[in-house]
Structures are given as structure tokens and as C-alpha cells.
Enzyme design. Sequence first.
Site, mmCIF file in Angstrom:
data_model
loop_
_atom_site.group_PDB
_atom_site.id
_atom_site.type_symbol
_atom_site.label_atom_id
_atom_site.label_comp_id
_atom_site.label_asym_id
_atom_site.label_seq_id
_atom_site.Cartn_x
_atom_site.Cartn_y
_atom_site.Cartn_z
ATOM 1 N N TYR A 109 0.632 -1.168 0.097
ATOM 2 C CA TYR A 109 0.063 -0.018 -0.019
ATOM 3 C C TYR A 109 0.918 1.274 -0.050
ATOM 4 O O TYR A 109 1.865 1.429 1.009
ATOM 5 C CB TYR A 109 -0.736 0.163 0.967
ATOM 6 C CG TYR A 109 -2.193 -0.980 1.242
ATOM 7 C CD1 TYR A 109 -3.281 -0.324 0.999
ATOM 8 C CD2 TYR A 109 -1.859 -2.228 1.254
ATOM 9 C CE1 TYR A 109 -4.457 -1.181 0.680
ATOM 10 C CE2 TYR A 109 -2.979 -3.142 1.411
ATOM 11 C CZ TYR A 109 -4.249 -2.777 1.159
ATOM 12 O OH TYR A 109 -5.492 -3.374 1.023
ATOM 13 N N HIS A 135 -4.408 -2.685 -7.881
ATOM 14 C CA HIS A 135 -5.599 -3.388 -7.548
ATOM 15 C C HIS A 135 -6.857 -2.558 -7.220
ATOM 16 O O HIS A 135 -7.761 -2.709 -7.806
ATOM 17 C CB HIS A 135 -5.322 -4.483 -6.478
ATOM 18 C CG HIS A 135 -6.853 -5.032 -6.086
ATOM 19 N ND1 HIS A 135 -7.599 -4.823 -4.897
ATOM 20 C CD2 HIS A 135 -7.162 -6.047 -6.746
ATOM 21 C CE1 HIS A 135 -8.674 -5.640 -4.957
ATOM 22 N NE2 HIS A 135 -8.448 -6.568 -5.962
ATOM 23 N N HIS A 136 -6.461 -1.535 -6.309
ATOM 24 C CA HIS A 136 -7.606 -0.525 -6.278
ATOM 25 C C HIS A 136 -6.765 0.766 -5.675
ATOM 26 O O HIS A 136 -5.651 0.776 -5.163
ATOM 27 C CB HIS A 136 -8.759 -0.781 -5.059
ATOM 28 C CG HIS A 136 -8.180 -1.027 -3.802
ATOM 29 N ND1 HIS A 136 -8.011 -2.223 -3.141
ATOM 30 C CD2 HIS A 136 -7.982 -0.020 -2.805
ATOM 31 C CE1 HIS A 136 -7.699 -2.168 -2.088
ATOM 32 N NE2 HIS A 136 -7.704 -0.819 -1.567
ATOM 33 N N HIS A 138 -3.316 0.199 -3.646
ATOM 34 C CA HIS A 138 -3.226 -1.083 -3.086
ATOM 35 C C HIS A 138 -2.486 -1.740 -4.273
ATOM 36 O O HIS A 138 -3.093 -2.001 -5.474
ATOM 37 C CB HIS A 138 -4.492 -1.780 -2.871
ATOM 38 C CG HIS A 138 -4.351 -3.424 -2.775
ATOM 39 N ND1 HIS A 138 -5.299 -4.150 -2.369
ATOM 40 C CD2 HIS A 138 -3.138 -4.120 -2.346
ATOM 41 C CE1 HIS A 138 -4.768 -5.361 -2.130
ATOM 42 N NE2 HIS A 138 -3.539 -5.314 -2.186
ATOM 43 N N HIS A 170 -16.564 -4.683 -1.996
ATOM 44 C CA HIS A 170 -15.212 -4.700 -1.882
ATOM 45 C C HIS A 170 -14.951 -5.901 -0.747
ATOM 46 O O HIS A 170 -15.300 -5.798 0.303
ATOM 47 C CB HIS A 170 -14.471 -3.698 -1.445
ATOM 48 C CG HIS A 170 -12.967 -4.182 -1.540
ATOM 49 N ND1 HIS A 170 -12.021 -4.354 -2.598
ATOM 50 C CD2 HIS A 170 -12.103 -3.925 -0.207
ATOM 51 C CE1 HIS A 170 -10.928 -4.334 -2.344
ATOM 52 N NE2 HIS A 170 -10.835 -4.089 -0.784
ATOM 53 N N HIS A 202 -11.635 -9.770 -0.480
ATOM 54 C CA HIS A 202 -10.410 -9.902 -1.323
ATOM 55 C C HIS A 202 -10.712 -11.463 -2.019
ATOM 56 O O HIS A 202 -11.816 -11.712 -2.237
ATOM 57 C CB HIS A 202 -9.377 -9.815 -0.340
ATOM 58 C CG HIS A 202 -8.702 -8.630 -0.018
ATOM 59 N ND1 HIS A 202 -7.796 -8.307 1.094
ATOM 60 C CD2 HIS A 202 -8.984 -7.323 -0.571
ATOM 61 C CE1 HIS A 202 -7.511 -6.983 0.958
ATOM 62 N NE2 HIS A 202 -8.473 -6.374 -0.118
ATOM 63 N N MET A 226 -11.314 -8.669 3.339
ATOM 64 C CA MET A 226 -12.184 -7.567 3.831
ATOM 65 C C MET A 226 -13.811 -7.856 3.477
ATOM 66 O O MET A 226 -13.964 -8.764 3.022
ATOM 67 C CB MET A 226 -11.680 -6.191 3.163
ATOM 68 C CG MET A 226 -10.468 -5.674 3.333
ATOM 69 S SD MET A 226 -9.962 -4.110 2.469
ATOM 70 C CE MET A 226 -8.542 -3.619 3.444
#
Length: 557
Positions: A200, A230-231, A296, A378, A380, A453
Site C-alpha cells: 500500500y 488493484h484499487h 493497493h 469490496h 479480497h 475485507m
Amino acid sequence: MSALLCFVSILLVWMAGAWATDHNLPFMEYLDKDHLVCLKWGFNDVQGDITFQLTVNTTGWVGFGLGPYGNMDDADIVMGGLGSTGSYFADYYALEDAMPLMDEEQSYTLLSMTENDGQTIMTFKRSLETCDEKDFHITAQPIKLIYAYGTTDDIRYHGSRRGTKEINLLNYMPRTTPPDAKYLSMKVDKITVPANMTYYHCKVMKLPDLTTKHHIYQIEPEIEHHEIVHHMLLYHCPSFVKEPYDKPCYMGDMGDACFGVVASWGVGGGVYELPENTGIPIGGIHSDMFYRLEIHYNNPQKKEGITDSSGLRLYYTDQLRQHDVGILTTGVLPGSQMQYGIPPKATQFHSYGICNTSLFSQLVNPIPDLQVFSVLLHTHLAGRKVRVGHFRKGKQIDFLGVNENYNFDMQEIVNLGSIKTVKPDDEIIVQCVYNTSDRSEATLMGLSTTDEMCLAFLFYYPAINITSCTSRPNTRLLTNTTYQIAEYQSLMNALPQVQFISDANSNSSVYRNGSIRDVMETPTAVCKNTNAASRLWTSWMVKAGGILLPLLLIAIM
């Protein structure tokens, strides 16, 4: 003047602030360049219905259709109008550029037919999934819509009064970016991505000086390395964050307190444009505010030597829109000293995050009704389903988001189809379902890609000062750590939920005795054989004597 009536009336509605009252029909497009044919629509993805309202500047018959080619070939068509003996309406189909045929299965229901100031307004609905092979299948892909109309109630050849337009009905994103559009580029600059599976990176920065209030209306990802980004989340910071930095996240810095979501993007998503009467506020009295960009990076192959300059492009305008948009983070609190693990070898393990909006009044008062219009879900890698239940007075009244087939690589902001009203004292429950059958150790709730998450970002208006409303089961009350999966699930469901409410100034409120509620089963989407127009058959037959039925040709000639 009547030729401009549709455009002027809608403009006046917008100026008067009446857009928000038409919650069941939140989307609108003109189907023609002269703004004579207006289409409004909305849908309930859970119940499986879609409603249309066609407004045409004529007092004659009107026709509307869906098809694969933009002409009459294989088109699914409805025609109707208001004649001297009442309304007429029916479902048709066409095999080629020739006369349409009456459909034996009347899959469309006429809700209303009116004439007003030289316009015909036809409101009707159908199931998203019908049992009729002659009905066009409505999916989340662009669909070619066709229209035609006449000047009398005798359905004859339309001449030039016809056209086509391609629209994505179920994931509508208007495109209004002018060629001279202004934007802010919130990016990292040639950072080195370490050879870790999860990384991150955070950049705390100020926006260019905007002394007056502006609205963000479009969010566009700028991605250099699609294989590892990823985001991305852009947060606004509380006032005590006064210094910029550019470094790994969550290292004990002041910027760790920045958690008011301003913009978001997830892998698989694209450009997101807000509804045309809404905008995310920036500048003005908050012109000195700092923002934190969080990216991320998911690097499962642990590649080395990658430098990246990804981020978000925010299109903004000084032409303020009707509503300020807020983004509320709900679900399971990602990090806490209360350890929360998902057991291995579980095919369906459920986690829950609750948000009781009655607690908002401890930080903000008064609390208005919140109008929710979009959601980003969201989890994982182990996530399989995410559902957001909406409860009022202890009973579930709706869903604010459903994904029964969650895909880690396809995370995008989606429209709800209609605007959902969350009232003060309502509850929001985010339920996530995980499959850990391929894992040999417990999966923790946390930041790593291999952690889990359970979050739902709710896009709503009017914006309030609350930024997050999450919870976590009080696992400190557990006296044992070795349970069978079913027993552990039952215990986790019974534990008190500790709720955390935060505002934009990093103030917080904690409530320690929350409890989860049962989320209803998602209605199964099945085809509906309604014969919907049967109750109108009598008025149709009365009118049919004066109408030449077979001559609607919505052909592009």
C-alpha cells in the site's frame, strides 16, 4: 414552442430541485437530436423489473423498441397512445424490416398513458427476464433502442419520425465531458513498487488552490501497470493533517487519519460519471484541505524493478449541481485489536458489518434522509458473495447492493437502478460470504491481499459529515480458539458487534452492543410469464377498429 417543451420542462424541473422526487426513474436520455423524444427509466435488479417512461412531442401514437441492430430486425416493440375512446397499448415483435406482429405473450404492463401540452407520456414496465423468446433479453450491455411516432392515433408508416440510440440500461453512465473539460490529476510519481505480494502506497497532498466551491462529476483511472494496481482510494483529511508525504501507508503518520472517501476505483472498473444533478464537493472553504491517495498494489509474482505513476483523474466544474455527494464506508472494520479470523476449509463462511444510522446523531445533528444511488462492493480473494441489507424498524425492506457472484478482478461502481432512501434510525448490514476450502490456516480481516475485507462504499446525497459506519464482532469475549466451523459461525453471529462511527474531523463514536439481523434470501431471477396487457385488452379491442395495426415500421431507411 411545443417542439422544445420536453427540454424546457426537464430543465425547469432540475432548476426547481424536483429531480430527487422521481426516485423510481432516475435515468434519462433524449433519443433524438432535437429533444422531441425523452426516455426515463429505472429498474429493481432484485425484484427483476424495469420501468420505462417515454415522452414524445405528439398527440398521436408512439412506439418504442429494443433490438440487436438498431432497426426492426428481431426487435421487441411496444406501441400505444391515447385516443378518443381511451388508451391503447400492446406488445409486438418484428422479424425483419416489415410490419410488426402482435406478440401472443403480452410481457409489458401499461402503467399510465397521458397527454399533456401536446405530449404523449407512456409509462410501462416488464420483467428483465421474460419467458417469451420474442422479447429482447435485457443485460448489462449496451442495447440499441428504437422509436417511432405518428401525428394521429392511426398507426401508419412513420416517415422520418423515427430513430435509434444505443444505451446501457442497467449500467447507465452518461457522457457529458466537454472538450475543454478541467481535471485534477491525483497521481503518484515514479514510485518504486517493492517485490512484495501486497503493498500500500500513500501520497498526502493538497489540491490546486480552488477558492470557490467546485463539483467533481467524473472519476477516471490513470493506470500505468494494470497487472499490479488493484484499487485506489482518494480520502480527504481532517484539519490537523498539515504536511504532505509520499511513502508506504499505515506507518504511524498523521495521514493515517484520512478516511473520508472522495473517489474510488477497483480493478475491473472503468470511468465513473455521477448522475447529472450530483457532484462531489471540493474547494471553497475546504481549499486548504489535504488529501490522501492510497494505492493497493497486488504483486503475486513479486516482480522487481517496477516504477509506477498511477492515480485518479478528477473532472470538475464550477457550475454547481443540485446535490453534494458523500461516500459512506460500511461493512466490517478492516483493522482492530479484536482479532477476527475466517476458518480454513470453509465453503461458505459469513461475516457481517452493521451500521445503525441512529448513532449518527452523536456526531451530526440533524440527519437528513440519505438518497443512495450507487455502490462499490469490496472483498479480497476468498470473497464469493456480498449483499447489503437495508432494515427499518427491525425488518429488511430492501437491498442497497447485491453481488451473488463476486469476482476479485471485477470491482466497479454500479448503479442501483433506483434511488434508495435511508432514513434516520435505519440499519445497514453488509454480509460477505467466503470460501476458504483451499486454505490450511485462518484468514484474518486485514489489508493484505491474502487477508480479507468486507466493505460497501455507498454513494449518496446530500453529503453529511459522517465518513464511515463499520463494526466488528467483539472476539475478546471468546474463551476458546478451537471450534468446528459451524459452531464458530454460530458464535461469531451471536457476539456483540462493536460499532464505530467516524466523521470528517476524525471524531468517533463507539457503541458496543450491536447485533446482526438475518438478511433475506436474494430473490431468484426467473422469467415471468405475465400476459401483462390482458387487463387492457378490452380498451385495445375497442380502439382497434379505428387503427391500422400492422403498419408501424420503425425501420432505419
